[in-house]
Scaffold this active site. Structure first.
Site, PDB file in Angstrom:
ATOM      1  N   ASP A   6       3.404   0.841  -4.876  1.00  0.00           N
ATOM      2  CA  ASP A   6       2.572   1.202  -3.638  1.00  0.00           C
ATOM      3  C   ASP A   6       1.132   1.463  -4.195  1.00  0.00           C
ATOM      4  OD1 ASP A   6       2.004   2.365  -1.339  1.00  0.00           O
ATOM      5  OD2 ASP A   6       1.961   4.231  -2.528  1.00  0.00           O
ATOM      6  N   SER A   7       0.211   1.681  -3.321  1.00  0.00           N
ATOM      7  CA  SER A   7      -1.167   1.899  -3.600  1.00  0.00           C
ATOM      8  C   SER A   7      -1.416   2.975  -4.569  1.00  0.00           C
ATOM      9  CB  SER A   7      -2.081   1.997  -2.549  1.00  0.00           C
ATOM     10  OG  SER A   7      -1.702   3.208  -1.637  1.00  0.00           O
ATOM     11  N   CYS A  69       5.604   0.036   0.045  1.00  0.00           N
ATOM     12  CA  CYS A  69       4.219   0.055   0.595  1.00  0.00           C
ATOM     13  C   CYS A  69       4.408  -0.665   2.101  1.00  0.00           C
ATOM     14  CB  CYS A  69       3.107  -0.518  -0.025  1.00  0.00           C
ATOM     15  SG  CYS A  69       1.653  -0.769   0.722  1.00  0.00           S
ATOM     16  N   GLU A 148      -2.856  12.036  -1.368  1.00  0.00           N
ATOM     17  CA  GLU A 148      -3.538  11.358  -2.682  1.00  0.00           C
ATOM     18  C   GLU A 148      -4.437  12.558  -3.442  1.00  0.00           C
ATOM     19  OE1 GLU A 148      -2.779   8.875  -4.732  1.00  0.00           O
ATOM     20  OE2 GLU A 148      -1.590   7.865  -3.512  1.00  0.00           O
ATOM     21  N   CYS A 180       4.122   4.714   6.797  1.00  0.00           N
ATOM     22  CA  CYS A 180       3.150   4.560   5.527  1.00  0.00           C
ATOM     23  C   CYS A 180       4.060   5.425   4.574  1.00  0.00           C
ATOM     24  CB  CYS A 180       1.872   5.125   5.692  1.00  0.00           C
ATOM     25  SG  CYS A 180       0.868   5.364   4.062  1.00  0.00           S
ATOM     26  N   HIS A 182       3.207   7.179   2.088  1.00  0.00           N
ATOM     27  CA  HIS A 182       2.699   8.766   2.014  1.00  0.00           C
ATOM     28  C   HIS A 182       3.158   9.623   2.882  1.00  0.00           C
ATOM     29  CE1 HIS A 182      -0.159   6.142  -0.735  1.00  0.00           C
ATOM     30  NE2 HIS A 182      -0.583   7.310  -1.185  1.00  0.00           N
TER      31      HIS A 182
HETATM   32  N1  DGL Z   1       1.421   3.790   1.239  1.00  0.00           N
HETATM   33  C1  DGL Z   1       1.027   2.796   1.739  1.00  0.00           C
HETATM   34  C2  DGL Z   1       1.720   2.194   2.842  1.00  0.00           C
HETATM   35  O1  DGL Z   1       2.944   2.520   3.075  1.00  0.00           O
HETATM   36  C3  DGL Z   1      -0.456   2.237   1.549  1.00  0.00           C
HETATM   37  C4  DGL Z   1      -1.335   3.382   2.029  1.00  0.00           C
HETATM   38  C5  DGL Z   1      -2.781   3.142   1.508  1.00  0.00           C
HETATM   39  O2  DGL Z   1      -3.193   2.862   0.429  1.00  0.00           O
HETATM   40  O3  DGL Z   1      -3.590   3.148   2.628  1.00  0.00           O
HETATM   41  O4  DGL Z   1       1.235   1.620   3.634  1.00  0.00           O
END
Ligand code: DGL
Length: 257
Positions: A6-7, A69, A148, A180, A182
């Site tokens: 993931d990011s 992600c 984050e 997402c 997150h």
């Molecule tokens: N967690 C990621 C997703 O599911 C990326 C979120 C991001 O870095 O903008 O899209």
């Protein structure tokens, strides 16, 4: 060995779901903390980051990679599959989750990053099997930063969350896909403003589909390696709120150059 990327810390929600579903294997997790957020990047940028991640997983000996992600699943899965499928099996989130909505009759909300919403990947994948499904997509990019940077308590974060949930409520959504990785971390806060809306984590749907495949190839014992592209300490601090990271977090070799 299963790779997940993931990011940043978001994909730990997917790792947690995999482990909670009883998969015992050697896991390698990569958080691209130098390039977070992915949701504001272009397709070419994300393709370049994720190609490096695939090469890294292959070098480490992973036999499959879960794209933990949504943004990269939406934008670059096809390219990665074409380029790497002879070396590593790749599981994207959106494409595996979408079939579970084939009989959905109610309006579904999708909260996701800017890039995922702009791609309409959820709408495209779900309407392939359920053409009449009413899907409302809404970007909630700031949620990524809230997670984050651990800004849950800030008044501005709470106002932003409230505003986004009002939008879904007014649109008549009975279910919201957490588009997402997150976002599952914020569900307790969402619930304060969401009334009876149900939240759906696509990671659970992905795992339902691939659980048997993962079990067949699993080592039967859990081990974890965590890598990032910058600031391992911050990753460990933010990530530990969501996953019990006992191991050291290391800078990936390719990110050092
Ligand atoms: N967690 C990621 C997703 O599911 C990326 C979120 C991001 O870095 O903008 O899209």
């Amino acid at each position: 060995m299963i790779g997940l990327f993931d990011s940043g810390v978001g994909g730990l929600s997917v790792l947690k779901a995999v482990v909670n579903n009883g998969i015992k294997d050697n896991f390698i997790y990569f958080g691209d903390t130098k390039n977070v957020p992915y949701g504001t990047k272009t397709k070419d940028e994300i393709l370049s980051y994720t190609k490096d991640i695939m090469e890294f997983f292959i070098k480490k000996g992973a036999d499959c990679a879960i794209m933990a992600c949504n943004t990269s699943s939406a934008l670059v899965y096809e390219e990665l599959r074409r380029q790497f499928s002879d070396k590593i099996k790749i599981y994207p989130l959106i494409q595996y989750a979408a079939p579970y909505f084939k009989d959905e009759k109610q309006t579904i909300g999708v909260m996701a990053t800017s890039a995922t919403v702009k791609s309409f990947a959820y709408t495209k994948e779900i309407t392939k099997l359920n053409p009449c499904c009413n899907i409302i997509e809404q970007e909630c990019q700031k949620f990524v930063e809230i997670v984050e940077k651990r800004l849950y308590e800030d008044i501005s974060s709470l106002n932003y969350i409230k505003e986004k949930l009002e939008y879904f409520k007014n649109a008549g959504c009975k279910k919201i896909i957490l588009g997402c990785t997150h976002f599952p971390y914020l569900v307790p806060v969402f619930k304060k403003y969401a009334g009876s809306i149900e939240f759906i984590d696509p990671a659970e749907l992905l795992i339902k589909s691939i659980k048997n495949e993962l079990i067949i190839n699993a080592s039967g014992r859990n081990s974890f390696e965590f890598y990032v592209s910058s600031d391992p300490e911050n990753f460990k601090q933010s990530g530990s709120m969501f996953f019990d990271i006992k191991e050291d977090v290391s800078l990936a070799e390719f990110a050092k150059v």
